[in-house]
Design a protein around this motif. Structure first.
Motif, PDB file in Angstrom:
ATOM      1  N   LEU A  16       7.506   4.281  -0.276  1.00  0.00           N
ATOM      2  CA  LEU A  16       7.076   2.945   0.124  1.00  0.00           C
ATOM      3  C   LEU A  16       5.818   3.021   0.986  1.00  0.00           C
ATOM      4  CD1 LEU A  16       7.608  -0.132   0.306  1.00  0.00           C
ATOM      5  CD2 LEU A  16       8.924   0.352   2.365  1.00  0.00           C
ATOM      6  N   GLN A  17       5.763   3.982   1.894  1.00  0.00           N
ATOM      7  CA  GLN A  17       4.579   4.129   2.735  1.00  0.00           C
ATOM      8  C   GLN A  17       3.348   4.478   1.902  1.00  0.00           C
ATOM      9  OE1 GLN A  17       6.034   7.008   5.613  1.00  0.00           O
ATOM     10  NE2 GLN A  17       5.912   5.431   7.211  1.00  0.00           N
ATOM     11  N   ILE A  18       3.514   5.320   0.908  1.00  0.00           N
ATOM     12  CA  ILE A  18       2.399   5.676   0.025  1.00  0.00           C
ATOM     13  C   ILE A  18       1.920   4.441  -0.738  1.00  0.00           C
ATOM     14  CG2 ILE A  18       1.779   6.987  -2.041  1.00  0.00           C
ATOM     15  CD1 ILE A  18       3.657   9.209  -0.958  1.00  0.00           C
ATOM     16  N   PHE A  19       2.872   3.649  -1.239  1.00  0.00           N
ATOM     17  CA  PHE A  19       2.526   2.436  -1.982  1.00  0.00           C
ATOM     18  C   PHE A  19       1.780   1.442  -1.093  1.00  0.00           C
ATOM     19  CE2 PHE A  19       3.754  -1.910  -3.270  1.00  0.00           C
ATOM     20  CZ  PHE A  19       3.114  -1.947  -4.491  1.00  0.00           C
ATOM     21  N   LEU A  20       2.256   1.261   0.143  1.00  0.00           N
ATOM     22  CA  LEU A  20       1.636   0.297   1.049  1.00  0.00           C
ATOM     23  C   LEU A  20       0.282   0.771   1.576  1.00  0.00           C
ATOM     24  CD1 LEU A  20       4.735  -0.923   3.096  1.00  0.00           C
ATOM     25  CD2 LEU A  20       3.503  -2.130   1.287  1.00  0.00           C
ATOM     26  N   ALA A  21      -0.044   2.033   1.392  1.00  0.00           N
ATOM     27  CA  ALA A  21      -1.324   2.565   1.852  1.00  0.00           C
ATOM     28  C   ALA A  21      -2.463   2.283   0.873  1.00  0.00           C
ATOM     29  CB  ALA A  21      -1.215   4.073   2.084  1.00  0.00           C
ATOM     30  N   TYR A  22      -2.156   1.877  -0.346  1.00  0.00           N
ATOM     31  CA  TYR A  22      -3.196   1.564  -1.321  1.00  0.00           C
ATOM     32  C   TYR A  22      -3.978   0.329  -0.883  1.00  0.00           C
ATOM     33  CZ  TYR A  22      -1.138   4.843  -4.656  1.00  0.00           C
ATOM     34  OH  TYR A  22      -0.672   5.964  -5.267  1.00  0.00           O
ATOM     35  N   PHE A  23      -5.294   0.384  -1.037  1.00  0.00           N
ATOM     36  CA  PHE A  23      -6.153  -0.724  -0.605  1.00  0.00           C
ATOM     37  C   PHE A  23      -5.814  -2.050  -1.283  1.00  0.00           C
ATOM     38  CE2 PHE A  23     -10.046  -3.251  -0.861  1.00  0.00           C
ATOM     39  CZ  PHE A  23     -10.260  -3.456   0.497  1.00  0.00           C
ATOM     40  N   VAL A  25      -3.019  -3.139  -2.315  1.00  0.00           N
ATOM     41  CA  VAL A  25      -1.766  -3.641  -1.731  1.00  0.00           C
ATOM     42  C   VAL A  25      -2.044  -4.216  -0.348  1.00  0.00           C
ATOM     43  CG1 VAL A  25       0.549  -2.992  -0.966  1.00  0.00           C
ATOM     44  CG2 VAL A  25      -0.374  -2.053  -3.092  1.00  0.00           C
ATOM     45  N   LYS A  26      -2.909  -3.545   0.410  1.00  0.00           N
ATOM     46  CA  LYS A  26      -3.266  -4.059   1.736  1.00  0.00           C
ATOM     47  C   LYS A  26      -3.957  -5.413   1.630  1.00  0.00           C
ATOM     48  CE  LYS A  26      -3.670   0.254   4.274  1.00  0.00           C
ATOM     49  NZ  LYS A  26      -4.550   1.087   5.101  1.00  0.00           N
ATOM     50  N   VAL A  27      -4.813  -5.569   0.630  1.00  0.00           N
ATOM     51  CA  VAL A  27      -5.494  -6.854   0.434  1.00  0.00           C
ATOM     52  C   VAL A  27      -4.478  -7.945   0.102  1.00  0.00           C
ATOM     53  CG1 VAL A  27      -7.107  -8.111  -1.055  1.00  0.00           C
ATOM     54  CG2 VAL A  27      -7.695  -5.836  -0.230  1.00  0.00           C
ATOM     55  N   ILE A  28      -3.541  -7.638  -0.772  1.00  0.00           N
ATOM     56  CA  ILE A  28      -2.515  -8.619  -1.147  1.00  0.00           C
ATOM     57  C   ILE A  28      -1.678  -9.008   0.068  1.00  0.00           C
ATOM     58  CG2 ILE A  28      -0.400  -8.936  -2.499  1.00  0.00           C
ATOM     59  CD1 ILE A  28      -1.784  -7.226  -4.695  1.00  0.00           C
ATOM     60  N   VAL A  29      -1.285  -8.031   0.867  1.00  0.00           N
ATOM     61  CA  VAL A  29      -0.504  -8.319   2.077  1.00  0.00           C
ATOM     62  C   VAL A  29      -1.331  -9.174   3.038  1.00  0.00           C
ATOM     63  CG1 VAL A  29       0.561  -7.282   4.121  1.00  0.00           C
ATOM     64  CG2 VAL A  29       0.982  -6.305   1.867  1.00  0.00           C
ATOM     65  N   ALA A  30      -2.613  -8.851   3.198  1.00  0.00           N
ATOM     66  CA  ALA A  30      -3.474  -9.628   4.095  1.00  0.00           C
ATOM     67  C   ALA A  30      -3.614 -11.069   3.616  1.00  0.00           C
ATOM     68  CB  ALA A  30      -4.840  -8.961   4.217  1.00  0.00           C
ATOM     69  N   VAL A  31      -3.701 -11.268   2.312  1.00  0.00           N
ATOM     70  CA  VAL A  31      -3.801 -12.634   1.767  1.00  0.00           C
ATOM     71  C   VAL A  31      -2.514 -13.405   2.044  1.00  0.00           C
ATOM     72  CG1 VAL A  31      -3.934 -13.963  -0.377  1.00  0.00           C
ATOM     73  CG2 VAL A  31      -5.540 -12.102   0.030  1.00  0.00           C
ATOM     74  N   LEU A  74      -6.140 -15.125  13.543  1.00  0.00           N
ATOM     75  CA  LEU A  74      -4.764 -14.634  13.598  1.00  0.00           C
ATOM     76  C   LEU A  74      -4.514 -13.578  12.534  1.00  0.00           C
ATOM     77  CD1 LEU A  74      -2.902 -17.989  14.252  1.00  0.00           C
ATOM     78  CD2 LEU A  74      -3.005 -16.032  15.807  1.00  0.00           C
ATOM     79  N   THR A  75      -5.067 -13.776  11.349  1.00  0.00           N
ATOM     80  CA  THR A  75      -4.917 -12.795  10.280  1.00  0.00           C
ATOM     81  C   THR A  75      -5.608 -11.489  10.649  1.00  0.00           C
ATOM     82  OG1 THR A  75      -4.811 -14.551   8.636  1.00  0.00           O
ATOM     83  CG2 THR A  75      -5.318 -12.341   7.832  1.00  0.00           C
ATOM     84  N   ALA A  76      -6.815 -11.589  11.192  1.00  0.00           N
ATOM     85  CA  ALA A  76      -7.526 -10.377  11.607  1.00  0.00           C
ATOM     86  C   ALA A  76      -6.741  -9.634  12.674  1.00  0.00           C
ATOM     87  CB  ALA A  76      -8.918 -10.740  12.114  1.00  0.00           C
ATOM     88  N   GLY A  77      -6.191 -10.358  13.628  1.00  0.00           N
ATOM     89  CA  GLY A  77      -5.368  -9.724  14.652  1.00  0.00           C
ATOM     90  C   GLY A  77      -4.126  -9.058  14.081  1.00  0.00           C
ATOM     91  N   ALA A  78      -3.500  -9.718  13.125  1.00  0.00           N
ATOM     92  CA  ALA A  78      -2.311  -9.137  12.495  1.00  0.00           C
ATOM     93  C   ALA A  78      -2.649  -7.905  11.694  1.00  0.00           C
ATOM     94  CB  ALA A  78      -1.631 -10.189  11.603  1.00  0.00           C
ATOM     95  N   VAL A  79      -3.773  -7.931  10.987  1.00  0.00           N
ATOM     96  CA  VAL A  79      -4.189  -6.769  10.182  1.00  0.00           C
ATOM     97  C   VAL A  79      -4.487  -5.586  11.105  1.00  0.00           C
ATOM     98  CG1 VAL A  79      -6.072  -5.895   8.748  1.00  0.00           C
ATOM     99  CG2 VAL A  79      -4.956  -8.044   8.164  1.00  0.00           C
ATOM    100  N   VAL A  80      -5.171  -5.847  12.202  1.00  0.00           N
ATOM    101  CA  VAL A  80      -5.447  -4.760  13.158  1.00  0.00           C
ATOM    102  C   VAL A  80      -4.138  -4.247  13.744  1.00  0.00           C
ATOM    103  CG1 VAL A  80      -6.475  -4.262  15.422  1.00  0.00           C
ATOM    104  CG2 VAL A  80      -7.785  -5.492  13.699  1.00  0.00           C
ATOM    105  N   PHE A  81      -3.215  -5.133  14.039  1.00  0.00           N
ATOM    106  CA  PHE A  81      -1.920  -4.722  14.587  1.00  0.00           C
ATOM    107  C   PHE A  81      -1.128  -3.910  13.572  1.00  0.00           C
ATOM    108  CE2 PHE A  81       2.615  -5.516  15.329  1.00  0.00           C
ATOM    109  CZ  PHE A  81       2.729  -5.004  16.620  1.00  0.00           C
ATOM    110  N   ILE A  82      -1.139  -4.333  12.318  1.00  0.00           N
ATOM    111  CA  ILE A  82      -0.337  -3.658  11.287  1.00  0.00           C
ATOM    112  C   ILE A  82      -0.934  -2.315  10.916  1.00  0.00           C
ATOM    113  CG2 ILE A  82       0.427  -3.774   8.886  1.00  0.00           C
ATOM    114  CD1 ILE A  82       0.606  -6.835   9.240  1.00  0.00           C
ATOM    115  N   TRP A  83      -2.239  -2.273  10.655  1.00  0.00           N
ATOM    116  CA  TRP A  83      -2.858  -1.051  10.125  1.00  0.00           C
ATOM    117  C   TRP A  83      -3.734  -0.337  11.143  1.00  0.00           C
ATOM    118  CZ3 TRP A  83      -3.163  -5.146   6.269  1.00  0.00           C
ATOM    119  CH2 TRP A  83      -2.180  -5.026   5.291  1.00  0.00           C
ATOM    120  N   GLY A  84      -3.826  -0.855  12.335  1.00  0.00           N
ATOM    121  CA  GLY A  84      -4.586  -0.178  13.371  1.00  0.00           C
ATOM    122  C   GLY A  84      -6.077  -0.160  13.155  1.00  0.00           C
ATOM    123  N   GLY A  85      -6.605  -1.143  12.468  1.00  0.00           N
ATOM    124  CA  GLY A  85      -8.050  -1.224  12.309  1.00  0.00           C
ATOM    125  C   GLY A  85      -8.434  -0.933  10.952  1.00  0.00           C
TER     126      GLY A  85
END
Length: 85
Positions: A16-23, A25-31, A74-85
């Motif tokens: 799951l961590q490998i799957f969530l590391a794909y760019f 997937v990160k874009v979809i989660v951010a949306v 808020l989304t930018a803050g959440a993305v930084v919080f989730i993925w650390g930048g």
């Protein structure tokens, strides 16, 4: 799906961590996170409208821009919080 992977054991969780590391997937989660925050901010805007604070078109336009800006921040803050930048 994520909770099922966590319960299934360490190897399933690492998949799951490998799957969530794909760019993509990160874009979809951010949306989806943006959609959540936009919906929340829009609900707050409607509370102000119900209170009679935004009855003029100019004020409504200003609050609409503020709503979009708040959702983006808020989304930018959440993305930084989730993925650390």
């Amino acid at each position: 799906i994520g909770l099922i992977k966590v319960i299934s054991g360490p190897s399933a969780y690492s998949e799951l961590q490998i799957f969530l590391a794909y760019f993509p997937v990160k874009v979809i989660v951010a949306v989806f996170v943006y959609a959540l925050f936009f919906h929340w901010c829009h609900g707050l805007r409607h509370l102000f409208m119900d209170a009679g604070k935004t009855l003029h078109k100019h004020t409504m336009d200003r609050y609409a821009l503020l709503e979009i800006a708040a959702a983006v921040l808020l989304t930018a803050g959440a993305v930084v919080f989730i993925w650390g930048g």
